[in-house]
Write a protein that holds these residues in place. Sequence first.
Motif, PDB file in Angstrom:
ATOM      1  N   ILE A   1     -25.752 -23.208 -29.811  1.00 24.46           N
ATOM      2  CA  ILE A   1     -27.100 -23.467 -29.287  1.00 24.46           C
ATOM      3  C   ILE A   1     -27.003 -23.861 -27.818  1.00 24.46           C
ATOM      4  CG2 ILE A   1     -29.101 -25.001 -29.427  1.00 24.46           C
ATOM      5  CD1 ILE A   1     -28.564 -25.119 -32.482  1.00 24.46           C
ATOM      6  N   ARG A   2     -26.051 -24.735 -27.496  1.00 21.45           N
ATOM      7  CA  ARG A   2     -25.867 -25.172 -26.098  1.00 21.45           C
ATOM      8  C   ARG A   2     -25.532 -23.985 -25.209  1.00 21.45           C
ATOM      9  NH1 ARG A   2     -21.781 -26.360 -22.571  1.00 21.45           N
ATOM     10  NH2 ARG A   2     -20.183 -25.909 -24.111  1.00 21.45           N
ATOM     11  N   ILE A   3     -24.592 -23.149 -25.638  1.00 18.43           N
ATOM     12  CA  ILE A   3     -24.184 -22.008 -24.821  1.00 18.43           C
ATOM     13  C   ILE A   3     -25.335 -21.020 -24.656  1.00 18.43           C
ATOM     14  CG2 ILE A   3     -22.676 -19.950 -24.821  1.00 18.43           C
ATOM     15  CD1 ILE A   3     -21.370 -22.529 -23.750  1.00 18.43           C
ATOM     16  N   SER A   4     -26.106 -20.783 -25.711  1.00 16.51           N
ATOM     17  CA  SER A   4     -27.258 -19.876 -25.604  1.00 16.51           C
ATOM     18  C   SER A   4     -28.262 -20.385 -24.581  1.00 16.51           C
ATOM     19  CB  SER A   4     -27.939 -19.703 -26.965  1.00 16.51           C
ATOM     20  OG  SER A   4     -27.129 -18.963 -27.822  1.00 16.51           O
ATOM     21  N   SER A   5     -28.495 -21.692 -24.598  1.00 19.21           N
ATOM     22  CA  SER A   5     -29.422 -22.296 -23.641  1.00 19.21           C
ATOM     23  C   SER A   5     -28.882 -22.184 -22.211  1.00 19.21           C
ATOM     24  CB  SER A   5     -29.648 -23.760 -24.006  1.00 19.21           C
ATOM     25  OG  SER A   5     -30.509 -24.376 -23.095  1.00 19.21           O
ATOM     26  N   VAL A   6     -27.596 -22.460 -22.035  1.00 20.27           N
ATOM     27  CA  VAL A   6     -26.967 -22.369 -20.715  1.00 20.27           C
ATOM     28  C   VAL A   6     -27.033 -20.932 -20.190  1.00 20.27           C
ATOM     29  CG1 VAL A   6     -24.726 -22.481 -19.540  1.00 20.27           C
ATOM     30  CG2 VAL A   6     -25.482 -24.390 -20.947  1.00 20.27           C
ATOM     31  N   VAL A   7     -26.723 -19.960 -21.049  1.00 22.62           N
ATOM     32  CA  VAL A   7     -26.769 -18.553 -20.639  1.00 22.62           C
ATOM     33  C   VAL A   7     -28.180 -18.185 -20.192  1.00 22.62           C
ATOM     34  CG1 VAL A   7     -26.638 -16.177 -21.521  1.00 22.62           C
ATOM     35  CG2 VAL A   7     -24.768 -17.784 -21.970  1.00 22.62           C
ATOM     36  N   HIS A   8     -29.177 -18.612 -20.957  1.00 24.75           N
ATOM     37  CA  HIS A   8     -30.571 -18.347 -20.590  1.00 24.75           C
ATOM     38  C   HIS A   8     -30.888 -18.934 -19.212  1.00 24.75           C
ATOM     39  CE1 HIS A   8     -34.927 -18.007 -20.923  1.00 24.75           C
ATOM     40  NE2 HIS A   8     -34.983 -19.263 -20.517  1.00 24.75           N
ATOM     41  N   ASN A   9     -30.500 -20.189 -18.984  1.00 27.87           N
ATOM     42  CA  ASN A   9     -30.802 -20.850 -17.708  1.00 27.87           C
ATOM     43  C   ASN A   9     -30.061 -20.209 -16.539  1.00 27.87           C
ATOM     44  OD1 ASN A   9     -32.606 -22.600 -18.912  1.00 27.87           O
ATOM     45  ND2 ASN A   9     -31.062 -24.162 -19.285  1.00 27.87           N
ATOM     46  N   LEU A  10     -28.814 -19.792 -16.764  1.00 32.29           N
ATOM     47  CA  LEU A  10     -28.069 -19.104 -15.704  1.00 32.29           C
ATOM     48  C   LEU A  10     -28.746 -17.783 -15.333  1.00 32.29           C
ATOM     49  CD1 LEU A  10     -24.404 -19.737 -16.891  1.00 32.29           C
ATOM     50  CD2 LEU A  10     -25.428 -20.575 -14.767  1.00 32.29           C
ATOM     51  N   LYS A  11     -29.185 -17.048 -16.340  1.00 32.45           N
ATOM     52  CA  LYS A  11     -29.877 -15.781 -16.072  1.00 32.45           C
ATOM     53  C   LYS A  11     -31.173 -16.017 -15.309  1.00 32.45           C
ATOM     54  CE  LYS A  11     -28.049 -13.009 -19.868  1.00 32.45           C
ATOM     55  NZ  LYS A  11     -28.375 -12.283 -21.113  1.00 32.45           N
ATOM     56  N   GLN A  12     -31.893 -17.093 -15.653  1.00 31.47           N
ATOM     57  CA  GLN A  12     -33.138 -17.418 -14.966  1.00 31.47           C
ATOM     58  C   GLN A  12     -32.902 -17.730 -13.485  1.00 31.47           C
ATOM     59  OE1 GLN A  12     -36.356 -17.241 -16.208  1.00 31.47           O
ATOM     60  NE2 GLN A  12     -35.269 -16.227 -17.869  1.00 31.47           N
ATOM     61  N   LYS A  13     -31.722 -18.230 -13.161  1.00 31.92           N
ATOM     62  CA  LYS A  13     -31.376 -18.550 -11.765  1.00 31.92           C
ATOM     63  C   LYS A  13     -30.749 -17.366 -11.037  1.00 31.92           C
ATOM     64  CE  LYS A  13     -32.582 -22.885 -11.475  1.00 31.92           C
ATOM     65  NZ  LYS A  13     -33.453 -23.438 -10.462  1.00 31.92           N
ATOM     66  N   GLY A  14     -30.665 -16.202 -11.710  1.00 28.42           N
ATOM     67  CA  GLY A  14     -30.187 -14.991 -11.048  1.00 28.42           C
ATOM     68  C   GLY A  14     -28.718 -14.661 -11.255  1.00 28.42           C
ATOM     69  N   TYR A  15     -28.020 -15.438 -12.059  1.00 30.08           N
ATOM     70  CA  TYR A  15     -26.616 -15.133 -12.329  1.00 30.08           C
ATOM     71  C   TYR A  15     -26.519 -13.947 -13.290  1.00 30.08           C
ATOM     72  CZ  TYR A  15     -25.082 -19.385 -10.063  1.00 30.08           C
ATOM     73  OH  TYR A  15     -24.832 -20.355  -9.125  1.00 30.08           O
ATOM     74  N   THR A  16     -25.487 -13.160 -13.112  1.00 28.22           N
ATOM     75  CA  THR A  16     -25.184 -12.094 -14.060  1.00 28.22           C
ATOM     76  C   THR A  16     -24.321 -12.722 -15.143  1.00 28.22           C
ATOM     77  OG1 THR A  16     -25.242 -10.426 -12.320  1.00 28.22           O
ATOM     78  CG2 THR A  16     -24.095  -9.842 -14.370  1.00 28.22           C
ATOM     79  N   VAL A  17     -24.883 -12.816 -16.338  1.00 24.15           N
ATOM     80  CA  VAL A  17     -24.179 -13.418 -17.469  1.00 24.15           C
ATOM     81  C   VAL A  17     -24.253 -12.442 -18.636  1.00 24.15           C
ATOM     82  CG1 VAL A  17     -24.007 -15.399 -19.022  1.00 24.15           C
ATOM     83  CG2 VAL A  17     -24.907 -15.709 -16.718  1.00 24.15           C
ATOM     84  N   VAL A  18     -23.089 -12.154 -19.210  1.00 21.61           N
ATOM     85  CA  VAL A  18     -23.028 -11.223 -20.327  1.00 21.61           C
ATOM     86  C   VAL A  18     -22.235 -11.879 -21.452  1.00 21.61           C
ATOM     87  CG1 VAL A  18     -22.376  -8.906 -21.068  1.00 21.61           C
ATOM     88  CG2 VAL A  18     -22.983  -9.308 -18.687  1.00 21.61           C
ATOM     89  N   ARG A  19     -22.758 -11.728 -22.671  1.00 23.11           N
ATOM     90  CA  ARG A  19     -22.022 -12.191 -23.854  1.00 23.11           C
ATOM     91  C   ARG A  19     -21.681 -10.976 -24.700  1.00 23.11           C
ATOM     92  NH1 ARG A  19     -24.592 -17.198 -26.930  1.00 23.11           N
ATOM     93  NH2 ARG A  19     -22.525 -17.197 -27.880  1.00 23.11           N
ATOM     94  N   TYR A  20     -20.422 -10.883 -25.093  1.00 22.56           N
ATOM     95  CA  TYR A  20     -19.964  -9.806 -25.961  1.00 22.56           C
ATOM     96  C   TYR A  20     -19.548 -10.404 -27.297  1.00 22.56           C
ATOM     97  CZ  TYR A  20     -19.509  -7.367 -21.487  1.00 22.56           C
ATOM     98  OH  TYR A  20     -19.742  -6.822 -20.244  1.00 22.56           O
ATOM     99  N   ASN A  21     -20.004  -9.801 -28.381  1.00 26.49           N
ATOM    100  CA  ASN A  21     -19.698 -10.248 -29.728  1.00 26.49           C
ATOM    101  C   ASN A  21     -18.645  -9.321 -30.307  1.00 26.49           C
ATOM    102  OD1 ASN A  21     -19.737 -10.709 -32.530  1.00 26.49           O
ATOM    103  ND2 ASN A  21     -21.936 -11.105 -32.563  1.00 26.49           N
ATOM    104  N   LEU A  22     -17.533  -9.870 -30.757  1.00 22.86           N
ATOM    105  CA  LEU A  22     -16.430  -9.059 -31.269  1.00 22.86           C
ATOM    106  C   LEU A  22     -16.864  -8.146 -32.408  1.00 22.86           C
ATOM    107  CD1 LEU A  22     -13.436  -8.307 -31.188  1.00 22.86           C
ATOM    108  CD2 LEU A  22     -12.977 -10.257 -32.684  1.00 22.86           C
ATOM    109  N   SER A  23     -17.769  -8.594 -33.257  1.00 23.61           N
ATOM    110  CA  SER A  23     -18.153  -7.778 -34.406  1.00 23.61           C
ATOM    111  C   SER A  23     -19.051  -6.603 -34.035  1.00 23.61           C
ATOM    112  CB  SER A  23     -18.829  -8.629 -35.485  1.00 23.61           C
ATOM    113  OG  SER A  23     -20.008  -9.209 -34.999  1.00 23.61           O
ATOM    114  N   SER A  24     -19.818  -6.710 -32.972  1.00 30.61           N
ATOM    115  CA  SER A  24     -20.749  -5.628 -32.638  1.00 30.61           C
ATOM    116  C   SER A  24     -20.455  -4.923 -31.318  1.00 30.61           C
ATOM    117  CB  SER A  24     -22.186  -6.157 -32.621  1.00 30.61           C
ATOM    118  OG  SER A  24     -22.320  -7.183 -31.654  1.00 30.61           O
ATOM    119  N   GLU A  25     -19.599  -5.491 -30.480  1.00 33.97           N
ATOM    120  CA  GLU A  25     -19.298  -4.896 -29.175  1.00 33.97           C
ATOM    121  C   GLU A  25     -17.788  -4.832 -28.940  1.00 33.97           C
ATOM    122  OE1 GLU A  25     -22.988  -6.445 -26.578  1.00 33.97           O
ATOM    123  OE2 GLU A  25     -21.946  -7.957 -27.765  1.00 33.97           O
ATOM    124  N   THR A  26     -17.084  -4.345 -29.931  1.00 38.75           N
ATOM    125  CA  THR A  26     -15.620  -4.273 -29.900  1.00 38.75           C
ATOM    126  C   THR A  26     -15.111  -3.524 -28.679  1.00 38.75           C
ATOM    127  OG1 THR A  26     -15.707  -4.254 -32.300  1.00 38.75           O
ATOM    128  CG2 THR A  26     -13.606  -3.693 -31.300  1.00 38.75           C
TER     129      THR A  26
END
Length: 120
Positions: free
Chosen positions: A27-52
């Motif tokens: 939950i913390r990381i999801s919130s941080v990623v959202h806030n970083l994106k809102q400030k213009g950072y390029t943030v990408v999360r890759y999930n091993l099960s769906s983005e191998t």
Amino acid sequence: MKKIEFFDPAMCCSSGVCGPAVDPELIRISSVVHNLKQKGYTVVRYNLSSETEAFINNAVVGKLLNEEGPDVLPIVLVDGEVVHRQQYPTNEELSAWTGMSEQELISKPRMRLELNVKAK
């Protein structure tokens, strides 16, 4: 601005924030990623099960997985360099990498809801 990439372990959905027992760290990381994106950072999360493919195509991540196995996840890259592995970075670390305050990183998004309720 820096590019931040999270290579997450296999999870049921893209954020891991689902199901009956949600890990507060996700939950913390999801919130941080959202806030970083809102400030213009390029943030990408890759999930091993769906983005191998993202794990395979990244030489650094692929090498770490081959050498250490899936226990090395999550892996975090900043501008292509490994800055964290085996656990998510702290807000203090993310603040140092981005220049955002810890408070900015964890602030909850404000939403405005409008309800149209008809009286009977």
